[in-house]
Design an enzyme around this catalytic site. Structure first.
Site, PDB file in Angstrom:
ATOM      1  N   SER A  52       0.773  -1.254   0.000  1.00  0.00           N
ATOM      2  CA  SER A  52       0.000   0.000   0.000  1.00  0.00           C
ATOM      3  C   SER A  52       0.800   1.297   0.000  1.00  0.00           C
ATOM      4  CB  SER A  52      -0.927   0.002   1.210  1.00  0.00           C
ATOM      5  OG  SER A  52      -1.388   1.305   1.477  1.00  0.00           O
TER       6      SER A  52
ATOM      7  N   SER B  40      -0.928   4.157   0.299  1.00  0.00           N
ATOM      8  CA  SER B  40      -1.712   5.038   1.167  1.00  0.00           C
ATOM      9  C   SER B  40      -1.236   5.036   2.616  1.00  0.00           C
ATOM     10  CB  SER B  40      -3.194   4.651   1.111  1.00  0.00           C
ATOM     11  OG  SER B  40      -3.679   4.760  -0.205  1.00  0.00           O
TER      12      SER B  40
ATOM     13  N   THR C   9      -9.491   0.510  -2.518  1.00  0.00           N
ATOM     14  CA  THR C   9      -8.728   0.111  -3.696  1.00  0.00           C
ATOM     15  C   THR C   9      -9.247  -1.221  -4.243  1.00  0.00           C
ATOM     16  OG1 THR C   9      -6.494  -0.102  -4.591  1.00  0.00           O
ATOM     17  CG2 THR C   9      -6.856  -1.039  -2.411  1.00  0.00           C
TER      18      THR C   9
ATOM     19  N   LYS D 136     -13.833  -1.116  -5.218  1.00  0.00           N
ATOM     20  CA  LYS D 136     -14.294   0.240  -5.534  1.00  0.00           C
ATOM     21  C   LYS D 136     -15.757   0.286  -5.992  1.00  0.00           C
ATOM     22  CE  LYS D 136      -9.747   2.118  -6.672  1.00  0.00           C
ATOM     23  NZ  LYS D 136      -8.965   2.942  -7.597  1.00  0.00           N
TER      24      LYS D 136
ATOM     25  N   GLY E 294     -12.195  -2.208 -14.941  1.00  0.00           N
ATOM     26  CA  GLY E 294     -12.546  -2.175 -13.521  1.00  0.00           C
ATOM     27  C   GLY E 294     -12.877  -0.774 -13.030  1.00  0.00           C
ATOM     28  N   GLY E 295     -12.929  -0.629 -11.700  1.00  0.00           N
ATOM     29  CA  GLY E 295     -13.315   0.641 -11.094  1.00  0.00           C
ATOM     30  C   GLY E 295     -12.417   1.802 -11.470  1.00  0.00           C
TER      31      GLY E 295
ATOM     32  N   TYR F 210       2.448   2.204  -9.984  1.00  0.00           N
ATOM     33  CA  TYR F 210       3.582   3.035  -9.554  1.00  0.00           C
ATOM     34  C   TYR F 210       4.720   2.192  -8.980  1.00  0.00           C
ATOM     35  CZ  TYR F 210       1.450   2.162  -5.041  1.00  0.00           C
ATOM     36  OH  TYR F 210       0.921   1.531  -3.944  1.00  0.00           O
TER      37      TYR F 210
ATOM     38  N   GLY G  66       1.706   6.103 -12.241  1.00  0.00           N
ATOM     39  CA  GLY G  66       0.552   6.556 -11.471  1.00  0.00           C
ATOM     40  C   GLY G  66       0.850   7.203 -10.134  1.00  0.00           C
TER      41      GLY G  66
END
Length: 248
Positions: free
Chosen positions: A17, A19, A65, A69, A131-132, A210, A231
């Protein structure tokens, strides 16, 4: 008095992650010692309500994520208009009344990060994946008045199959955005199956991945003279927008 100090990321297989590291460092810089950010790595979305159970008073917000989503939407009390139109949520605000409000900040992050790279010949885009995240990208392209088609393994309206992609299509669609997880660490030798030999310096390749910083998808584009971007900036921009929403 209980403080709302708990934040987190909802997803599956999210040990990598972005985040958690991003917000933990942010809290430290801002001196918010009581603020904590957790990974909520769950095998099925049905476990989502139990994350909040008994601990609701501590939560202020969540990021969402892959692969939740879209499926998380059914648990929300309200969805902001952009997220509703996109059909995917990546940010959840928890109000003082413990209401869950869904937002999408992915489209904002994508739009702001790709806009400086766009040239006049960038009029059409291929979106790899359905996808989302791809829905948020499609919404941003629509806002920028860029025509787009999805690329998938299954035929449907407004889609190409990967096997259909040829020289003529790639000449016409000069923006290619990878919204699939193909090429993510540790599978760094994988790349979406597109005919890279038809790419040129007219192309702009954007990868939502990323890690690694330069995927095989981007590397193949760079070899052909294409402009490339990963990203990371999109993630940073959408994270800051999430922070703004949680504190509004």
């Amino acid at each position: 008095m209980n403080k709302r100090i708990k934040f987190g990321l909802l997803g599956k297989n999210i040990s990598y992650s972005f985040s958690r590291k991003y917000f933990t460092e942010k809290f430290q810089k801002l001196g918010l010692k009581s603020y904590k950010y957790y990974n909520f790595d769950i095998p099925e979305v049905e476990e989502f309500p139990f994350i909040l159970y008994h601990k609701e008073h501590e939560f202020r917000g969540l990021n969402v994520t892959i692969p939740y989503k879209e499926s998380v939407i059914k648990y929300l009390n309200k969805i902001e208009s952009n997220a509703k139109e996109i059909g995917a949520v990546n940010t959840i605000k928890i109000t003082d009344e413990n209401k869950l409000i869904g937002y999408n900040t992915d489209f904002y992050g994508f739009q702001k990060s790709i806009e400086p790279l766009l040239k006049t010949h960038h009029k059409k885009a291929l979106i790899l994946g359905t996808g989302g995240a791809s829905k948020a990208v499609a919404y941003a392209l629509k806002m920028m008045k860029i025509q787009y088609k999805f690329v998938s393994r299954k035929l449907a309206e407004n889609r190409f199959l990967y096997t259909q992609l040829n020289e003529d299509i790639l000449k016409e669609y000069t923006i290619i955005i990878n919204c699939t997880p193909i090429g993510t660490h540790p599978n760094i030798d994988d790349a979406p199956k597109i005919p890279y030999h038809y790419l040129s310096s007219n192309h702009l390749l954007y990868d939502l991945i990323y890690n690694p910083a330069k995927t095989k998808f981007l590397n193949e584009g760079e070899k052909k003279g294409a402009v490339i971007k990963n990203g990371l900036e999109m993630l940073e921009l959408q994270a800051e927008k999430s922070w703004e929403i949680w504190n509004s």
